[in-house]
Design a protein around this motif. Structure first.
Motif: not given
Length: 421
Positions: A317-318, A339-343, A353-357, A324-332
């Protein structure tokens, strides 16, 4: 719903690239699931190594099987189009797929005839032609633009759709590399007088869009943009010049810019009084709520995809923030219980925008998947209930709550509120 052939995938190579994420079995991506609206492209009947290909052309074109389209909505002259977020790769939006939002159509403007007046509380009122603006030092930056009404369809609990794609839901978002002259350069050229604290930006379209912007923002990272993704800015995006306010709501980034007036107060135009204010549950309203707060959306799996098999899937996702910057995206993957941290996929840029996986081993049971973003200020993307509690259910703008997708046991994916009920 038809599904395409399973793509062979090197799990070892993916896990190495994913910084040591552990999993077992085949990893499948969105390219392994097929949208119901996409038809199969006929197989090539001629061996391309035995037949010369077509000649070069003045303008390149996409491959026959790669034809993403914007979703268009037209109501008289007030119209919009939405970027196909689920079909894109990386973070840059192709210029012809950048979303549009107009209040009186797209004007036809000849660049050589266009003029920008800068006046008001300045020492030297000046008129700039495009040739003048291009003589100043050029700057470029990558950032997103998002309509402040983006995602409104996911806010009203009584009218919330389930059959809605990321494009339909949050497609009023696009990211480009913008090029132009810093607004601070032009304001220093005209000489801002002491006591000034605001500017008025006015467009040359039939709506004469006009918004007030604090002088601090104008002198910080604001730009007079005349280039987009390596070419002249397109007419739909404000040709020949628009105001760029990185991280702020799209409506304030006036297109077809013709006038900047420096003043000591906001002008209180119709576009910042009767429109683009945020009603609150206590009967008051937020005004000049410019900044777009941290937000994220899972673009796969999402409606109308159908997961053909249980097992390892790559959620992607995005995420973005105007602070400023996105420092963390979590996925449930269990409706928000854990929750777990996405890459985060580089580059991770400010106000872009930043892409996460995230790897997910789906067991074939009904569940709900969500994402939540955190930015460098510590702001965490809220739940929809938190926004309802803070603003009530009638607000029209800045819908940055968590997006949830319900995955059914048959693999079908629909939009949801974020619970398992």
């Amino acid at each position: 719903m038809a599904t395409g052939p399973r793509k062979q995938f090197s799990r070892r190579a993916w896990l190495t690239a994913a910084s040591g994420t552990a999993a077992s079995g085949l990893v499948m991506t969105r390219f392994d699931a097929v949208k119901a609206t996409v038809q199969e492209v006929p197989a090539q009947s001629v061996d391309p190594t035995r037949v010369p290909g077509r000649f070069v052309s003045e303008v390149g074109r996409r491959a026959p099987g790669e034809q993403p389209r914007r979703l268009v909505r037209t109501l008289a002259l007030s119209s919009s189009s939405r970027t196909p977020l689920q079909d894109l790769q990386g973070t840059i939006t192709p210029s012809d797929l950048h979303f549009e939002r107009h209040h009186a159509g797209v004007p036809d403007i000849v660049a050589e005839e266009h003029e920008l007046l800068v006046h008001g509380m300045v020492e030297r009122p000046m008129v700039f032609r495009m040739s003048d603006l291009r003589r100043y030092p050029q700057a470029s930056r990558i950032c997103f633009i998002e309509c402040s009404g983006n995602g409104g369809g996911a806010y009203n609990r009584n009218r919330m759709p389930t059959a809605i794609s990321p494009q339909q839901l949050d497609g009023l978002l696009s990211t480009s590399e913008w090029t132009g002259v810093m607004l601070s350069t032009i304001l220093r050229e005209v000489g801002v007088r002491p006591g000034a604290s605001w500017i008025l930006a006015e467009g040359r379209d039939a709506a004469v869009m006009a918004r007030s912007v604090p002088l601090d923002k104008a002198m910080d990272d604001s730009m007079l943009a005349y280039g987009q993704n390596g070419e002249a800015i397109r007419p739909e995006q404000g040709y020949p010049v628009r105001l760029l306010l990185p991280g702020w709501e799209g409506n304030a980034q006036v297109k077809w810019l013709r006038r900047i007036e420096v003043s000591d107060r906001p002008t209180m135009t119709r576009d910042e009084t009767s429109r683009y204010t945020d009603p609150l549950k206590d009967g008051t309203a937020r005004q000049f709520s410019f900044v777009m707060d941290a937000k994220s959306i899972i673009t796969f799996p999402s409606y109308p995809y159908v997961l053909p098999d249980r097992g390892w899937w790559e959620i992607e996702g995005l995420a973005w923030t105007g602070r400023g910057r996105i420092t963390r995206v979590e996925v449930s993957t269990d409706g928000g219980r854990s929750w777990a941290d996405a890459v985060l996929q580089p580059p991770i840029l400010s106000k872009s925008t930043v892409r996460f996986r995230h790897l997910w081993n789906w067991d074939g049971r009904d569940t709900v998947i969500l994402s939540r973003a955190t930015d460098e200020t510590g702001y965490v993307q809220p739940t929809v209930q938190q926004l309802w509690d803070a603003r009530g259910e009638g607000t029209s703008y800045h819908h940055n709550h968590q997006r949830a997708w319900k995955v059914a046991s048959d693999g079908s994916v629909t939009f949801g509120l974020g619970d398992l009920v």
